[in-house]
Motif scaffolding. Structure first.
Motif, PDB file in Angstrom:
ATOM      1  N   ILE A 159       0.817  -1.219   0.000  1.00  0.00           N
ATOM      2  CA  ILE A 159       0.000   0.000   0.000  1.00  0.00           C
ATOM      3  C   ILE A 159       0.853   1.273   0.000  1.00  0.00           C
ATOM      4  O   ILE A 159       0.688   2.129  -0.885  1.00  0.00           O
ATOM      5  CB  ILE A 159      -0.986  -0.009   1.178  1.00  0.00           C
ATOM      6  CG1 ILE A 159      -1.996  -1.150   0.995  1.00  0.00           C
ATOM      7  CG2 ILE A 159      -1.714   1.330   1.288  1.00  0.00           C
ATOM      8  CD1 ILE A 159      -2.943  -1.318   2.152  1.00  0.00           C
ATOM      9  N   PRO A 160       1.786   1.453   0.956  1.00  0.00           N
ATOM     10  CA  PRO A 160       2.601   2.678   0.882  1.00  0.00           C
ATOM     11  C   PRO A 160       3.465   2.725  -0.372  1.00  0.00           C
ATOM     12  O   PRO A 160       3.762   3.804  -0.874  1.00  0.00           O
ATOM     13  CB  PRO A 160       3.460   2.619   2.159  1.00  0.00           C
ATOM     14  CG  PRO A 160       3.397   1.211   2.622  1.00  0.00           C
ATOM     15  CD  PRO A 160       2.083   0.674   2.170  1.00  0.00           C
ATOM     16  N   CYS A 161       3.839   1.559  -0.892  1.00  0.00           N
ATOM     17  CA  CYS A 161       4.628   1.512  -2.119  1.00  0.00           C
ATOM     18  C   CYS A 161       3.837   2.101  -3.286  1.00  0.00           C
ATOM     19  O   CYS A 161       4.351   2.917  -4.063  1.00  0.00           O
ATOM     20  CB  CYS A 161       5.041   0.072  -2.421  1.00  0.00           C
ATOM     21  SG  CYS A 161       6.010  -0.099  -3.947  1.00  0.00           S
ATOM     22  N   VAL A 162       2.581   1.691  -3.411  1.00  0.00           N
ATOM     23  CA  VAL A 162       1.729   2.194  -4.497  1.00  0.00           C
ATOM     24  C   VAL A 162       1.532   3.705  -4.366  1.00  0.00           C
ATOM     25  O   VAL A 162       1.589   4.448  -5.360  1.00  0.00           O
ATOM     26  CB  VAL A 162       0.365   1.467  -4.498  1.00  0.00           C
ATOM     27  CG1 VAL A 162      -0.606   2.151  -5.453  1.00  0.00           C
ATOM     28  CG2 VAL A 162       0.546   0.004  -4.888  1.00  0.00           C
ATOM     29  N   LEU A 163       1.311   4.185  -3.148  1.00  0.00           N
ATOM     30  CA  LEU A 163       1.141   5.621  -2.932  1.00  0.00           C
ATOM     31  C   LEU A 163       2.415   6.393  -3.286  1.00  0.00           C
ATOM     32  O   LEU A 163       2.356   7.466  -3.891  1.00  0.00           O
ATOM     33  CB  LEU A 163       0.762   5.900  -1.482  1.00  0.00           C
ATOM     34  CG  LEU A 163      -0.701   5.647  -1.107  1.00  0.00           C
ATOM     35  CD1 LEU A 163      -0.892   5.822   0.387  1.00  0.00           C
ATOM     36  CD2 LEU A 163      -1.631   6.584  -1.866  1.00  0.00           C
ATOM     37  N   ALA A 164       3.571   5.838  -2.913  1.00  0.00           N
ATOM     38  CA  ALA A 164       4.837   6.508  -3.225  1.00  0.00           C
ATOM     39  C   ALA A 164       5.053   6.572  -4.737  1.00  0.00           C
ATOM     40  O   ALA A 164       5.545   7.577  -5.262  1.00  0.00           O
ATOM     41  CB  ALA A 164       5.997   5.767  -2.552  1.00  0.00           C
ATOM     42  N   ILE A 165       4.669   5.492  -5.427  1.00  0.00           N
ATOM     43  CA  ILE A 165       4.776   5.488  -6.888  1.00  0.00           C
ATOM     44  C   ILE A 165       3.886   6.583  -7.479  1.00  0.00           C
ATOM     45  O   ILE A 165       4.297   7.336  -8.372  1.00  0.00           O
ATOM     46  CB  ILE A 165       4.388   4.116  -7.462  1.00  0.00           C
ATOM     47  CG1 ILE A 165       5.473   3.076  -7.129  1.00  0.00           C
ATOM     48  CG2 ILE A 165       4.187   4.184  -8.978  1.00  0.00           C
ATOM     49  CD1 ILE A 165       5.096   1.660  -7.509  1.00  0.00           C
ATOM     50  N   ALA A 166       2.650   6.678  -6.974  1.00  0.00           N
ATOM     51  CA  ALA A 166       1.718   7.693  -7.471  1.00  0.00           C
ATOM     52  C   ALA A 166       2.260   9.095  -7.221  1.00  0.00           C
ATOM     53  O   ALA A 166       2.164   9.981  -8.081  1.00  0.00           O
ATOM     54  CB  ALA A 166       0.361   7.522  -6.802  1.00  0.00           C
ATOM     55  N   MET A 167       2.857   9.304  -6.037  1.00  0.00           N
ATOM     56  CA  MET A 167       3.414  10.618  -5.723  1.00  0.00           C
ATOM     57  C   MET A 167       4.532  10.995  -6.679  1.00  0.00           C
ATOM     58  O   MET A 167       4.614  12.135  -7.160  1.00  0.00           O
ATOM     59  CB  MET A 167       3.929  10.636  -4.275  1.00  0.00           C
ATOM     60  CG  MET A 167       2.837  10.596  -3.218  1.00  0.00           C
ATOM     61  SD  MET A 167       3.504  10.360  -1.557  1.00  0.00           S
ATOM     62  CE  MET A 167       4.408  11.893  -1.314  1.00  0.00           C
ATOM     63  N   MET A 168       5.394  10.034  -6.992  1.00  0.00           N
ATOM     64  CA  MET A 168       6.502  10.310  -7.899  1.00  0.00           C
ATOM     65  C   MET A 168       6.028  10.473  -9.338  1.00  0.00           C
ATOM     66  O   MET A 168       6.503  11.323 -10.085  1.00  0.00           O
ATOM     67  CB  MET A 168       7.542   9.189  -7.801  1.00  0.00           C
ATOM     68  CG  MET A 168       8.342   9.212  -6.520  1.00  0.00           C
ATOM     69  SD  MET A 168       9.689   8.004  -6.526  1.00  0.00           S
ATOM     70  CE  MET A 168      10.595   8.521  -5.079  1.00  0.00           C
TER      71      MET A 168
END
Length: 238
Positions: A26-35
């Motif tokens: 979950i935090p990985c997907v959010l970090a990808i979206a942020m980048m």
């Protein structure tokens, strides 16, 4: 950063590592979206953006690997111990062997007979348990530990799978605690450097919280009871 899987036994991978990686998704997907939706400098804009998209996968993959013991400890301290007691006196395995439980009396008698034959231990009688249930539980809990070792050494596939499931479900809850914390940290970063809508973080935090509740109140208890039944079935069969 080298991740040495060869030094990890099968149980550690199934119960500790895979649950850690699942929680890190979950935090990985959010970090990808942020980048991906951030606005870097125009120079090499597209190439740089796509390169950065893969960075969180590597980071959170490694983070899950190195946090697995912390996640395990979190699961035990925050969830297993309050639910089943640190001395395991309220574990489903201990409950199963209590005369007052709803497990079959014939199976309890067979287990007691085998425990006496294999380990030389005398388990509490009905009268002893009725007189002091807490003392009975404290006597049974360490005996379960000896039974668990016998079952594990037997190599029984069904028992092994039940053991994996319980370990995974228990450690996943601890992983979700870390996932919640990391998601909250990403939300703070997103407020400082806006990348995606803040509503995504609120929705994700609520989702993680509800997922954790479901794991704790449904899947953890179910897998623990399933493990207890299979433990004693395997013990009687070896």
């Amino acid at each position: 950063m080298a991740l040495n899987f060869s030094k990890m036994d099968v149980y550690s991978r199934h119960a500790y590592l895979y649950s850690a990686w699942t929680a890190m998704i979950i935090p990985c997907v959010l970090a990808i979206a942020m980048m991906f939706y951030s606005q870097p400098s125009q120079e090499l804009h597209e190439l740089w953006r796509y390169i950065l998209t893969f960075l969180p996968v590597v980071v959170f993959f490694a983070l899950g690997f190195f946090l697995r013991e912390r996640i395990r400890a979190t699961s035990k301290i925050l969830f297993q111990y309050p639910l089943f007691k640190e001395d395991e006196t309220m574990m489903p395995t201990t409950n199963f062997l209590m005369w007052s439980s709803d497990s079959p009396d014939e199976m309890k008698k067979a287990i007691r007979k085998k425990v006496k034959a294999v380990f030389g231990y005398n388990m509490p009688t009905k009268a002893q348990e009725a007189k002091d249930p807490n003392a009975a539980r404290k006597t049974i809990a360490p005996i379960v530990g000896a039974i668990r070792k016998k079952a594990r050494d037997s190599g029984d596939v069904v028992y092994t799978q039940a053991n994996y499931r319980y370990g995974f479900n228990r450690n996943l809850i601890g992983g979700l605690v870390w996932s919640f914390a990391l998601t909250f940290l990403l939300m703070i970063i997103n407020f400082i450097v806006p990348c995606i809508h803040w509503q995504w973080f609120i929705g994700t935090l609520i989702f993680i919280f509800l997922w954790g509740l479901l794991e704790f109140y449904v899947f953890l208890k179910f897998s623990a009871r399933s493990y207890a039944r299979q433990l004693f079935i395997t013990f009687l069969a070896i």
